[in-house]
Design an enzyme around this catalytic site. Structure first.
Site, PDB file in Angstrom:
ATOM      1  N   LYS A 191       0.832  -1.207   0.000  1.00 51.96           N
ATOM      2  CA  LYS A 191       0.000   0.000   0.000  1.00 51.96           C
ATOM      3  C   LYS A 191       0.870   1.261   0.000  1.00 51.96           C
ATOM      4  O   LYS A 191       0.673   2.163  -0.805  1.00 51.96           O
ATOM      5  CB  LYS A 191      -0.917   0.026   1.242  1.00 51.96           C
ATOM      6  CG  LYS A 191      -1.787  -1.207   1.395  1.00 51.96           C
ATOM      7  CD  LYS A 191      -2.681  -1.130   2.628  1.00 51.96           C
ATOM      8  CE  LYS A 191      -1.963  -1.167   3.961  1.00 51.96           C
ATOM      9  NZ  LYS A 191      -1.284  -2.459   4.267  1.00 51.96           N
ATOM     10  N   ARG A 205      11.198  -0.342  11.165  1.00 50.41           N
ATOM     11  CA  ARG A 205      10.094  -0.125  12.105  1.00 50.41           C
ATOM     12  C   ARG A 205      10.137  -1.129  13.252  1.00 50.41           C
ATOM     13  O   ARG A 205      10.406  -2.305  13.024  1.00 50.41           O
ATOM     14  CB  ARG A 205       8.758  -0.265  11.368  1.00 50.41           C
ATOM     15  CG  ARG A 205       8.361   1.012  10.670  1.00 50.41           C
ATOM     16  CD  ARG A 205       7.189   0.859   9.737  1.00 50.41           C
ATOM     17  NE  ARG A 205       6.060   0.069  10.211  1.00 50.41           N
ATOM     18  CZ  ARG A 205       4.952  -0.129   9.505  1.00 50.41           C
ATOM     19  NH1 ARG A 205       4.838   0.415   8.293  1.00 50.41           N
ATOM     20  NH2 ARG A 205       3.974  -0.857   9.972  1.00 50.41           N
ATOM     21  N   ARG A 248      -0.516  -8.525  13.387  1.00 48.00           N
ATOM     22  CA  ARG A 248      -1.082  -7.546  12.448  1.00 48.00           C
ATOM     23  C   ARG A 248      -1.937  -8.253  11.399  1.00 48.00           C
ATOM     24  O   ARG A 248      -2.995  -7.754  11.005  1.00 48.00           O
ATOM     25  CB  ARG A 248       0.047  -6.731  11.801  1.00 48.00           C
ATOM     26  CG  ARG A 248       0.608  -5.679  12.767  1.00 48.00           C
ATOM     27  CD  ARG A 248       2.016  -5.216  12.421  1.00 48.00           C
ATOM     28  NE  ARG A 248       2.149  -4.655  11.100  1.00 48.00           N
ATOM     29  CZ  ARG A 248       3.327  -4.466  10.495  1.00 48.00           C
ATOM     30  NH1 ARG A 248       4.453  -4.802  11.111  1.00 48.00           N
ATOM     31  NH2 ARG A 248       3.374  -3.951   9.297  1.00 48.00           N
ATOM     32  N   ARG A 261      -9.879   0.757   8.504  1.00 48.64           N
ATOM     33  CA  ARG A 261      -9.405  -0.564   8.889  1.00 48.64           C
ATOM     34  C   ARG A 261     -10.414  -1.332   9.715  1.00 48.64           C
ATOM     35  O   ARG A 261     -10.127  -2.454  10.126  1.00 48.64           O
ATOM     36  CB  ARG A 261      -8.171  -0.359   9.763  1.00 48.64           C
ATOM     37  CG  ARG A 261      -6.886  -0.894   9.188  1.00 48.64           C
ATOM     38  CD  ARG A 261      -5.806  -0.470  10.150  1.00 48.64           C
ATOM     39  NE  ARG A 261      -4.614  -1.205  10.021  1.00 48.64           N
ATOM     40  CZ  ARG A 261      -3.534  -0.773   9.363  1.00 48.64           C
ATOM     41  NH1 ARG A 261      -3.565   0.361   8.726  1.00 48.64           N
ATOM     42  NH2 ARG A 261      -2.452  -1.500   9.368  1.00 48.64           N
ATOM     43  N   ARG A 300      12.012  -4.984   5.078  1.00 49.16           N
ATOM     44  CA  ARG A 300      11.743  -3.584   4.727  1.00 49.16           C
ATOM     45  C   ARG A 300      12.611  -2.604   5.510  1.00 49.16           C
ATOM     46  O   ARG A 300      12.867  -2.773   6.689  1.00 49.16           O
ATOM     47  CB  ARG A 300      10.272  -3.288   5.034  1.00 49.16           C
ATOM     48  CG  ARG A 300       9.940  -1.812   5.005  1.00 49.16           C
ATOM     49  CD  ARG A 300       8.473  -1.554   5.031  1.00 49.16           C
ATOM     50  NE  ARG A 300       7.821  -2.094   6.201  1.00 49.16           N
ATOM     51  CZ  ARG A 300       6.511  -2.110   6.346  1.00 49.16           C
ATOM     52  NH1 ARG A 300       5.731  -1.651   5.383  1.00 49.16           N
ATOM     53  NH2 ARG A 300       5.986  -2.603   7.435  1.00 49.16           N
TER      54      ARG A 300
HETATM   55  P1  AP5 Z   1       4.871  -1.614   1.832  1.00 43.60           P
HETATM   56  O1  AP5 Z   1       4.481  -0.821   0.642  1.00 43.60           O
HETATM   57  O2  AP5 Z   1       5.651  -0.919   2.890  1.00 43.60           O
HETATM   58  O3  AP5 Z   1       3.593  -2.373   2.431  1.00 43.60           O
HETATM   59  P2  AP5 Z   1       2.319  -1.810   3.165  1.00 43.60           P
HETATM   60  O4  AP5 Z   1       1.119  -2.484   2.587  1.00 43.60           O
HETATM   61  O5  AP5 Z   1       2.307  -0.307   3.184  1.00 43.60           O
HETATM   62  O6  AP5 Z   1       2.580  -2.443   4.595  1.00 43.60           O
HETATM   63  P3  AP5 Z   1       2.594  -1.853   6.054  1.00 43.60           P
HETATM   64  O7  AP5 Z   1       3.323  -2.858   6.889  1.00 43.60           O
HETATM   65  O8  AP5 Z   1       3.083  -0.446   6.108  1.00 43.60           O
HETATM   66  O9  AP5 Z   1       1.098  -1.910   6.377  1.00 43.60           O
HETATM   67  P4  AP5 Z   1       0.481  -1.985   7.721  1.00 43.60           P
HETATM   68  O10 AP5 Z   1      -0.930  -1.902   7.300  1.00 43.60           O
HETATM   69  O11 AP5 Z   1       0.838  -3.124   8.581  1.00 43.60           O
HETATM   70  O12 AP5 Z   1       1.139  -0.736   8.505  1.00 43.60           O
HETATM   71  P5  AP5 Z   1       0.620   0.730   8.828  1.00 43.60           P
HETATM   72  O13 AP5 Z   1       1.772   1.644   8.823  1.00 43.60           O
HETATM   73  O14 AP5 Z   1      -0.583   1.078   8.024  1.00 43.60           O
HETATM   74  O15 AP5 Z   1       5.689  -2.902   1.324  1.00 43.60           O
HETATM   75  C1  AP5 Z   1       6.318  -3.783   2.243  1.00 43.60           C
HETATM   76  C2  AP5 Z   1       7.720  -4.161   1.721  1.00 43.60           C
HETATM   77  O16 AP5 Z   1       7.581  -4.966   0.536  1.00 43.60           O
HETATM   78  C3  AP5 Z   1       8.592  -2.968   1.334  1.00 43.60           C
HETATM   79  O17 AP5 Z   1       9.916  -3.242   1.719  1.00 43.60           O
HETATM   80  C4  AP5 Z   1       8.477  -2.896  -0.202  1.00 43.60           C
HETATM   81  O18 AP5 Z   1       9.671  -2.391  -0.787  1.00 43.60           O
HETATM   82  C5  AP5 Z   1       8.233  -4.355  -0.578  1.00 43.60           C
HETATM   83  N1  AP5 Z   1       7.301  -4.474  -1.709  1.00 43.60           N
HETATM   84  C6  AP5 Z   1       6.184  -3.727  -1.943  1.00 43.60           C
HETATM   85  N2  AP5 Z   1       5.555  -4.131  -3.067  1.00 43.60           N
HETATM   86  C7  AP5 Z   1       6.306  -5.187  -3.562  1.00 43.60           C
HETATM   87  C8  AP5 Z   1       6.178  -6.029  -4.706  1.00 43.60           C
HETATM   88  N3  AP5 Z   1       5.152  -5.889  -5.576  1.00 43.60           N
HETATM   89  N4  AP5 Z   1       7.113  -6.993  -4.873  1.00 43.60           N
HETATM   90  C9  AP5 Z   1       8.145  -7.144  -3.996  1.00 43.60           C
HETATM   91  N5  AP5 Z   1       8.324  -6.365  -2.896  1.00 43.60           N
HETATM   92  C10 AP5 Z   1       7.416  -5.392  -2.682  1.00 43.60           C
HETATM   93  O19 AP5 Z   1       0.115   0.525  10.323  1.00 43.60           O
HETATM   94  C11 AP5 Z   1       0.995   0.281  11.394  1.00 43.60           C
HETATM   95  C12 AP5 Z   1       0.221   0.217  12.699  1.00 43.60           C
HETATM   96  O20 AP5 Z   1      -0.403   1.498  12.957  1.00 43.60           O
HETATM   97  C13 AP5 Z   1      -0.937  -0.778  12.751  1.00 43.60           C
HETATM   98  O21 AP5 Z   1      -0.491  -2.077  13.108  1.00 43.60           O
HETATM   99  C14 AP5 Z   1      -1.833  -0.139  13.821  1.00 43.60           C
HETATM  100  O22 AP5 Z   1      -1.340  -0.370  15.118  1.00 43.60           O
HETATM  101  C15 AP5 Z   1      -1.699   1.345  13.531  1.00 43.60           C
HETATM  102  N6  AP5 Z   1      -2.701   1.844  12.567  1.00 43.60           N
HETATM  103  C16 AP5 Z   1      -2.460   2.381  11.332  1.00 43.60           C
HETATM  104  N7  AP5 Z   1      -3.594   2.718  10.724  1.00 43.60           N
HETATM  105  C17 AP5 Z   1      -4.604   2.393  11.580  1.00 43.60           C
HETATM  106  C18 AP5 Z   1      -6.020   2.481  11.516  1.00 43.60           C
HETATM  107  N8  AP5 Z   1      -6.650   2.977  10.419  1.00 43.60           N
HETATM  108  N9  AP5 Z   1      -6.737   2.039  12.568  1.00 43.60           N
HETATM  109  C19 AP5 Z   1      -6.142   1.546  13.674  1.00 43.60           C
HETATM  110  N10 AP5 Z   1      -4.804   1.418  13.804  1.00 43.60           N
HETATM  111  C20 AP5 Z   1      -4.037   1.841  12.771  1.00 43.60           C
END
Ligand code: AP5
Ligand code: ZN
Length: 217
Positions: free
Chosen positions: A13, A161, A172, A88, A127
């Protein structure tokens, strides 16, 4: 145009949102990034969120919906939003409906990144990001062009992270399955969902998403 990028942790994402930001002039609204910034600042929201995030659980609906509304109000008129990591939960979809309606906005697409769960742990554990500009990289799939130097800003400092370890990733994912996957049928019923193969090369995924956005011209 306002869109949601939906998918489990590591689906890509953030990677895709930052590409659309650069190529389409839309703005990435990542609740994860906003919460991490609040933790870094030590603000009241950050203090509340830190332990929850480190455990891989979800922060309260009221906190995230509040920060999304504030951030949306700062967008320049006519700028499209990419919701990354929000909504979410079912309650967050209801809040988002209200937040958008109050501002005369509406959703154009919910783009689901379909991925194979086994690949996700590998993606997340490998990552890292630029400590200065936040550009995202991966030990195997997305290394900087010059080793140890950020492609975007030239910085040589990178960070990982605290929630990117195999154990927290499993929590997660369980949270995603239990609380986030149920929002899909809501958007399906509105005809907004488009599925993209998130297992392809990063560029191929971007092309697929752009082709969907181009459907509306
Ligand atoms: P990346 O693009 O970083 O993946 P992502 O989907 O953004 O994953 P996240 O881990 O950031 O999502 P998340 O939902 O767990 O975390 P968030 O910050 O939202 O890609 C991952 C890796 O793969 C990278 O190294 C990239 O280079 C590689 N990659 C990407 N695409 C690829 C491909 N096609 N092929 C190969 N490699 C690839 O949330 C963190 C925490 O915050 C949550 O756990 C929660 O505690 C809190 N939080 C955030 N939002 C909310 C909400 N709305 N409600 C409640 N709590 C929340
Ligand atoms: Zn950088």
């Amino acid at each position: 145009m306002d869109i949601i990028l939906l998918g489990p942790p590591g689906a890509g994402k953030g990677t895709q949102a930052s590409r659309l930001e650069q190529e389409r002039g839309m703005v990435q609204l990542s609740t994860g990034d906003m919460l991490r910034a609040a933790v870094k600042e030590g603000s009241p929201v950050g203090l509340q969120a830190k332990a929850v995030m480190d455990a891989g659980e979800l922060v309260s609906d009221a906190i995230v919906s509040g920060i999304i509304g504030e951030r949306l109000d700062k967008l320049a008129p006519g700028t499209g939003a990419i919701f990354d990591g929000y909504p979410r939960t079912v309650a967050q979809t209801e809040s988002l409906d209200e937040i958008l309606a109050e501002r005369g906005r509406s959703l154009d697409y919910v783009i689901e990144l379909k991925v194979d769960e086994e690949a996700l742990v590998d993606r997340i554990v490998g990552r890292f990001t630029c400590a200065k500009c936040g550009a995202g990289y991966h030990d195997k799939y997305n290394l900087p062009k010059v080793e140890g130097t950020c492609d975007v800003c030239g910085s040589q400092e990178f960070k990982r992270r605290p929630d990117d370890n195999a154990e927290t990733v499993r929590t997660r994912m369980a949270e995603y399955r239990a609380k986030t996957a149920p929002i899909l049928p809501i958007y399906e019923a509105r005809g907004l969902v488009r599925r993209v193969d998130g297992m392809g090369e990063i560029d191929a995924v971007t092309q697929e998403i752009k082709a969907i956005l181009d459907e509306k011209g």
